[in-house]
Each structure stands twice: as C-alpha cells, then as structure tokens.
Design a protein around this motif. Structure first.
Motif, PDB file in Angstrom:
ATOM      1  N   ASN A 296       0.820  -1.217   0.000  1.00 17.52           N
ATOM      2  CA  ASN A 296       0.000   0.000   0.000  1.00 17.52           C
ATOM      3  C   ASN A 296       0.852   1.264   0.000  1.00 17.52           C
ATOM      4  O   ASN A 296       0.496   2.267  -0.635  1.00 17.52           O
ATOM      5  CB  ASN A 296      -0.926  -0.003   1.215  1.00 17.52           C
ATOM      6  CG  ASN A 296      -2.084   0.954   1.073  1.00 17.52           C
ATOM      7  OD1 ASN A 296      -2.785   0.937   0.059  1.00 17.52           O
ATOM      8  ND2 ASN A 296      -2.289   1.807   2.063  1.00 17.52           N
ATOM      9  N   GLU A 297       1.998   1.216   0.689  1.00 18.23           N
ATOM     10  CA  GLU A 297       2.877   2.387   0.765  1.00 18.23           C
ATOM     11  C   GLU A 297       4.002   2.359  -0.268  1.00 18.23           C
ATOM     12  O   GLU A 297       4.869   3.225  -0.279  1.00 18.23           O
ATOM     13  CB  GLU A 297       3.476   2.491   2.177  1.00 18.23           C
ATOM     14  CG  GLU A 297       2.462   2.795   3.260  1.00 18.23           C
ATOM     15  CD  GLU A 297       1.827   4.175   3.100  1.00 18.23           C
ATOM     16  OE1 GLU A 297       2.428   5.036   2.414  1.00 18.23           O
ATOM     17  OE2 GLU A 297       0.739   4.383   3.649  1.00 18.23           O
ATOM     18  N   LYS A 298       3.991   1.304  -1.120  1.00 18.24           N
ATOM     19  CA  LYS A 298       4.989   1.171  -2.194  1.00 18.24           C
ATOM     20  C   LYS A 298       6.427   1.206  -1.655  1.00 18.24           C
ATOM     21  O   LYS A 298       7.326   1.813  -2.260  1.00 18.24           O
ATOM     22  CB  LYS A 298       4.793   2.260  -3.250  1.00 18.24           C
ATOM     23  CG  LYS A 298       3.452   2.179  -3.980  1.00 18.24           C
ATOM     24  CD  LYS A 298       3.344   3.249  -5.050  1.00 18.24           C
ATOM     25  CE  LYS A 298       2.091   3.068  -5.886  1.00 18.24           C
ATOM     26  NZ  LYS A 298       0.845   3.067  -5.122  1.00 18.24           N
ATOM     27  N   ILE A 299       6.633   0.549  -0.514  1.00 18.11           N
ATOM     28  CA  ILE A 299       7.970   0.501   0.093  1.00 18.11           C
ATOM     29  C   ILE A 299       8.962  -0.191  -0.849  1.00 18.11           C
ATOM     30  O   ILE A 299      10.106   0.255  -1.009  1.00 18.11           O
ATOM     31  CB  ILE A 299       7.929  -0.238   1.444  1.00 18.11           C
ATOM     32  CG1 ILE A 299       6.945   0.439   2.413  1.00 18.11           C
ATOM     33  CG2 ILE A 299       9.315  -0.318   2.063  1.00 18.11           C
ATOM     34  CD1 ILE A 299       7.307   1.847   2.784  1.00 18.11           C
ATOM     35  N   ILE A 306      16.073   3.312  -5.092  1.00 21.83           N
ATOM     36  CA  ILE A 306      17.344   3.599  -4.416  1.00 21.83           C
ATOM     37  C   ILE A 306      18.440   2.677  -4.931  1.00 21.83           C
ATOM     38  O   ILE A 306      19.567   3.106  -5.229  1.00 21.83           O
ATOM     39  CB  ILE A 306      17.181   3.439  -2.891  1.00 21.83           C
ATOM     40  CG1 ILE A 306      16.269   4.540  -2.336  1.00 21.83           C
ATOM     41  CG2 ILE A 306      18.548   3.500  -2.188  1.00 21.83           C
ATOM     42  CD1 ILE A 306      15.872   4.339  -0.887  1.00 21.83           C
ATOM     43  N   ILE A 307      18.125   1.384  -5.056  1.00 19.95           N
ATOM     44  CA  ILE A 307      19.120   0.407  -5.523  1.00 19.95           C
ATOM     45  C   ILE A 307      19.524   0.701  -6.963  1.00 19.95           C
ATOM     46  O   ILE A 307      20.716   0.716  -7.304  1.00 19.95           O
ATOM     47  CB  ILE A 307      18.565  -1.021  -5.389  1.00 19.95           C
ATOM     48  CG1 ILE A 307      18.437  -1.402  -3.906  1.00 19.95           C
ATOM     49  CG2 ILE A 307      19.468  -2.026  -6.103  1.00 19.95           C
ATOM     50  CD1 ILE A 307      17.751  -2.723  -3.655  1.00 19.95           C
ATOM     51  N   LEU A 308      18.546   0.934  -7.825  1.00 17.91           N
ATOM     52  CA  LEU A 308      18.837   1.157  -9.239  1.00 17.91           C
ATOM     53  C   LEU A 308      19.644   2.430  -9.462  1.00 17.91           C
ATOM     54  O   LEU A 308      20.427   2.523 -10.408  1.00 17.91           O
ATOM     55  CB  LEU A 308      17.533   1.209 -10.036  1.00 17.91           C
ATOM     56  CG  LEU A 308      16.749  -0.113 -10.111  1.00 17.91           C
ATOM     57  CD1 LEU A 308      15.394   0.101 -10.769  1.00 17.91           C
ATOM     58  CD2 LEU A 308      17.554  -1.164 -10.865  1.00 17.91           C
ATOM     59  N   LEU A 345      13.038  -6.753  -2.114  1.00 21.36           N
ATOM     60  CA  LEU A 345      14.072  -6.709  -3.148  1.00 21.36           C
ATOM     61  C   LEU A 345      13.640  -7.268  -4.495  1.00 21.36           C
ATOM     62  O   LEU A 345      14.339  -7.082  -5.494  1.00 21.36           O
ATOM     63  CB  LEU A 345      15.323  -7.464  -2.665  1.00 21.36           C
ATOM     64  CG  LEU A 345      16.042  -6.871  -1.447  1.00 21.36           C
ATOM     65  CD1 LEU A 345      17.279  -7.697  -1.115  1.00 21.36           C
ATOM     66  CD2 LEU A 345      16.437  -5.424  -1.685  1.00 21.36           C
ATOM     67  N   LEU A 346      12.500  -7.953  -4.531  1.00 23.19           N
ATOM     68  CA  LEU A 346      12.061  -8.544  -5.801  1.00 23.19           C
ATOM     69  C   LEU A 346      11.896  -7.515  -6.924  1.00 23.19           C
ATOM     70  O   LEU A 346      12.346  -7.769  -8.052  1.00 23.19           O
ATOM     71  CB  LEU A 346      10.747  -9.308  -5.599  1.00 23.19           C
ATOM     72  CG  LEU A 346      10.860 -10.694  -4.954  1.00 23.19           C
ATOM     73  CD1 LEU A 346       9.477 -11.302  -4.788  1.00 23.19           C
ATOM     74  CD2 LEU A 346      11.746 -11.620  -5.773  1.00 23.19           C
ATOM     75  N   PRO A 347      11.283  -6.341  -6.677  1.00 24.02           N
ATOM     76  CA  PRO A 347      11.159  -5.367  -7.775  1.00 24.02           C
ATOM     77  C   PRO A 347      12.514  -4.929  -8.328  1.00 24.02           C
ATOM     78  O   PRO A 347      12.658  -4.758  -9.545  1.00 24.02           O
ATOM     79  CB  PRO A 347      10.427  -4.187  -7.109  1.00 24.02           C
ATOM     80  CG  PRO A 347       9.657  -4.810  -5.986  1.00 24.02           C
ATOM     81  CD  PRO A 347      10.550  -5.900  -5.465  1.00 24.02           C
ATOM     82  N   ALA A 348      13.494  -4.749  -7.445  1.00 23.74           N
ATOM     83  CA  ALA A 348      14.830  -4.349  -7.909  1.00 23.74           C
ATOM     84  C   ALA A 348      15.459  -5.463  -8.745  1.00 23.74           C
ATOM     85  O   ALA A 348      16.077  -5.197  -9.783  1.00 23.74           O
ATOM     86  CB  ALA A 348      15.715  -4.007  -6.712  1.00 23.74           C
ATOM     87  N   ALA A 349      15.313  -6.714  -8.287  1.00 21.32           N
ATOM     88  CA  ALA A 349      15.871  -7.853  -9.027  1.00 21.32           C
ATOM     89  C   ALA A 349      15.222  -7.964 -10.404  1.00 21.32           C
ATOM     90  O   ALA A 349      15.908  -8.191 -11.416  1.00 21.32           O
ATOM     91  CB  ALA A 349      15.666  -9.140  -8.234  1.00 21.32           C
TER      92      ALA A 349
END
Length: 427
Positions: A296-299, A306-308, A345-349
């Motif tokens: 909900n907060e798109k954490i 930040i990672i990208l 971390l899944l979205p960054a991966a």
C-alpha cells in the motif's frame, strides 16, 4: 517519516527477540493505528487471506512426508547404500554422512530434522572410529545444509509462494547446486581426513554386484523425488497434490513394503507435523498483514529506485545481496529473512532482469550459512546439543567449511547459467 515507522517497529521487535509472526503482526498493527482511515477490521481479513491459500497446503504435506520417511527404515537402508558407494575412501564414515544428507534431501526437505537424526545415528559411530566429536558434529551440521537445496525442500516451496514463481522450476534449479555442495564437502573432507589419518570403513571398493544389491533395497526411496519432480514439472499434479502423494507414498512404503512402521507411528508423525506446520501458517498469516502495508505504501518501489540509482550492475547487486543475507543470517533464521527481505528486493531484481528462480537459489544458499553460525545457528545448536559439543569447538572446526560454502555461493552467483541449466532444459 511515519510510513517507515512500521518497518522500524519490525526491526526493533526482532532485535529484542520477539517471535517473527508477532513482530509482523505488531508492525502491521502500528500501520493501521497511524492510518485510522484504513480501519483495523481489515487485519483479521488479511490474516485469513494469508493462510487460506491452496498452494500453502504443500508445506504441511511435505513436512509430514519427511517425518513419515524418517520412521520407515528408509534412513538405515540409504546409509548402507552410501557406505557401499563411498566407504572405501579416507574418512569414509564422514563421506557417508555427507552423501546420506544429500539423498535425504529428496525425502525429508528439513535440515534440522536431518541433522538431528544423523547426530544421533552417525556421530557416536564416527567417534568410535577416531573422528573428533567437534569434527563429527561439523560434518553432520554442514552436510544437513544440503537437504533444503535438494528438492523437495520446504524452503523452495515458501520462496516460490512469496515470489510467485514455479515450484517445479525451483525444484529443478536446486539439483545442481545441491550436488555441487555435496562434492565440495566431500573433497574438503578427503583433504582433512588424509591429513588427520581418518581411515576408510571398508577395506576395498565395493563391486558392482554389491552396489546393485544394497541399492535394490533403497530403490523405492531413491525413486521418490523423481516422481515428485517429474510430476510437477510436466503438469501431472500441482505442488500441493505432490505433497499429498508424497505422504501416501511414505505411508505405503513404511507399512506395506518395509514393514517397519506401525499405525501408531503415523499418529505421532501427524502430531510432529502439526507443531511444525502451525508455526509456518502463523507466520504467513501475519506476513500478509505486513505485506499489505509494504504494498500500500509502495515501500518495495522506493527501495528498488534507491538500488537502481546506486548499483551499477546485476553482479554488484547480487554481491551486495549476498553480503546482506549472510549478515542477517547471523541474527535471524532463514524463514524470517525470506519473508522480510525478499518482497522488498524482488522489484529491484526484476528491474535488473535477474531471474527470480536463480535469485531464490542464491538466497537459500546464503540463508543456509546462517544455520551453522553463532549466535543463532539453529542447526549448529541442534547438533551441539545432541552431541554435547561446545559451540566454540564447533566454530573452530567449521572454519574451512565456511570458506567452501562462501566460495560455492560466489561461483553460483557468478554463473547463473549453471543454476538455470536444468530449469531451462525442461521448459
């Protein structure tokens, strides 16, 4: 700042030692409390939604099948088979220990259960043959880490559920890393055994006839993981249905073919399974509350950005991921790290085009290291408690194995094609 308060609450709760499912429930509750417009009545609905999923039934089914397998005489038969294969090598009984854990990985899927069983059964015999108590304990604990990597490991099912990937592909991806771990540990054991004078348990290599004879008594057990993997991968049944089939297979094997299990043993297995599985179910119910806050907060999106913006390549990302997992493994168990870290971390991966199957295998390998490192190494403590080994002595003896496991993780992280070879072969 308030959107990060639930996450900080979770971290602080874990630091002071509160059970993970309570930590996530409290953290989720904090979010709903500071956002009264959402309504706390949502919490019970989220808990119910988190546990009422058909795919989660695979977890208790595979736990039950593993418990049943351990009461049917299969372990004894597999141990005799392993002794026939590797008993002629230097440090033969330690090799048997490692190979047995690898074969048991296709049956029990639980590293703690495997380590406890072998600590009671093999360590006393290793001591009688001249192995030190600490080294025997280290071999038992380290080889047990192979168990959840070889399918059908329960950790693979949980990761597939969290990451929404194919359980069958996760199972296929675990074979080569698991076998590689086995070979690396056997090579290290051969080196140490020759230096210390640990002798073989057989005078000469077994003949083909002898191998076939001992293998015949274990063929039904060895064939079991093949049925599960092939059935799931080619769509004959789902992972949940495979778990149910595994239970039936284990019970039939013990009651009818081996005649070493009684009906009362099945009830005992059901009791053990309920105690173990309920913990996992409670974790997933509370995790769904926390996951609602993260979504909900798109954490995850914030962390991905930040990672990208700061990490230049997938290899650098994987290196940092490994370091974080190893560090967290010193203080948290693998399931806790998986539920907290992986969704973040899944979205960054995915943004870096990292295959999530490969990502999951690397994570499982990293979390395995934490199981044998102080201060919270659950497998280490389980073995040391049974064998009455001091943690200090265990840690000193385990140093070479720590190095080998880290090298194994780095090799597989640098060669994703090796992890994905079998999943890609059977697309």
């Amino acid at each position: 700042m308030t959107i990060w308060l639930p996450l900080l609450t979770l971290i602080c709760s874990l630091i002071i030692g509160i059970p993970i499912y309570i930590c996530m429930m409290v953290a989720g509750g904090v979010y709903f409390f500071i956002n009264p417009s959402v309504g706390t009545f949502v919490i019970p609905q989220l808990i119910n939604a988190g546990i009422m999923k058909f795919s989660l039934l695979a977890v208790p089914f595979f736990i039950l099948s593993g418990v049943c397998m351990n009461t049917t005489g299969i372990t004894k038969r597999l141990m005799n088979f392993c002794e026939t294969l590797v008993g002629h090598l230097s440090g033969g009984l330690a090799h048997v220990n490692i190979l047995l854990s690898t074969l048991m990985g296709g049956l029990s899927g639980s590293n703690i259960a495997d380590a406890a069983m072998e600590a009671k059964m093999i360590v006393p015999e290793m001591e009688e043959r001249g192995f030190s108590k600490a080294y025997s304990s280290v071999i038992t604990a380290c080889s047990a880490l192979i168990t959840p990597i070889i399918p059908p490991g329960v950790g693979m099912i949980l990761y597939a559920f969290i990451a929404d990937v194919s359980v069958g592909k996760m199972f296929m991806a675990g074979f080569l890393p698991g076998i590689l771990m086995c070979l690396e540990q056997m090579a290290l054991n051969s080196f140490i055994s020759k230096r210390r004078g640990y002798t073989p348990i057989r005078e000469k290599r077994a003949s083909i006839k002898e191998i076939v004879k001992t293998g015949r008594t274990s063929i039904l057990a060895l064939f079991f993981p093949v049925i599960i993997i092939v059935g799931i991968r080619f769509g004959v049944f789902t992972a949940t249905e495979a778990g149910a089939i595994a239970v039936v297979y284990a019970v039939v094997l013990g009651l009818i073919f081996y005649h070493e299990a009684k009906v009362i043993d099945i009830f005992s297995a059901l009791n053990d399974t309920a105690l173990t599985a309920c913990t996992s179910i409670m974790i997933f119910g509370s995790a769904n509350v926390f996951a609602w806050y993260v979504t909900n907060e798109k954490i995850s999106d914030y962390i991905a950005v930040i990672i990208l913006n700061n990490v230049g390549s997938p290899y650098m990302f994987m290196f940092l991921f490994i370091l974080v997992c190893i560090f967290l493994g010193l203080f948290l168990d693998g399931t806790t790290i998986m539920i907290i870290l992986i969704p973040l971390l899944l979205p960054a991966a995915q943004s870096m085009n990292i295959d999530l199957i490969y990502f999951g295998i690397i994570f499982l390998l990293c979390s395995a290291v934490g199981n044998i490192t102080p201060p919270v190494g659950v497998v280490m403590y389980a073995v040391c408690d049974i064998t009455k080994t001091k943690v200090k002595d265990f840690t000193i003896e385990a140093l070479p194995f720590y190095v080998v496991m880290m090298l194994n993780i780095l090799i597989l992280a640098a060669l994703p094609g090796l992890v994905m070879y079998l999943p890609n072969l059977f697309k």
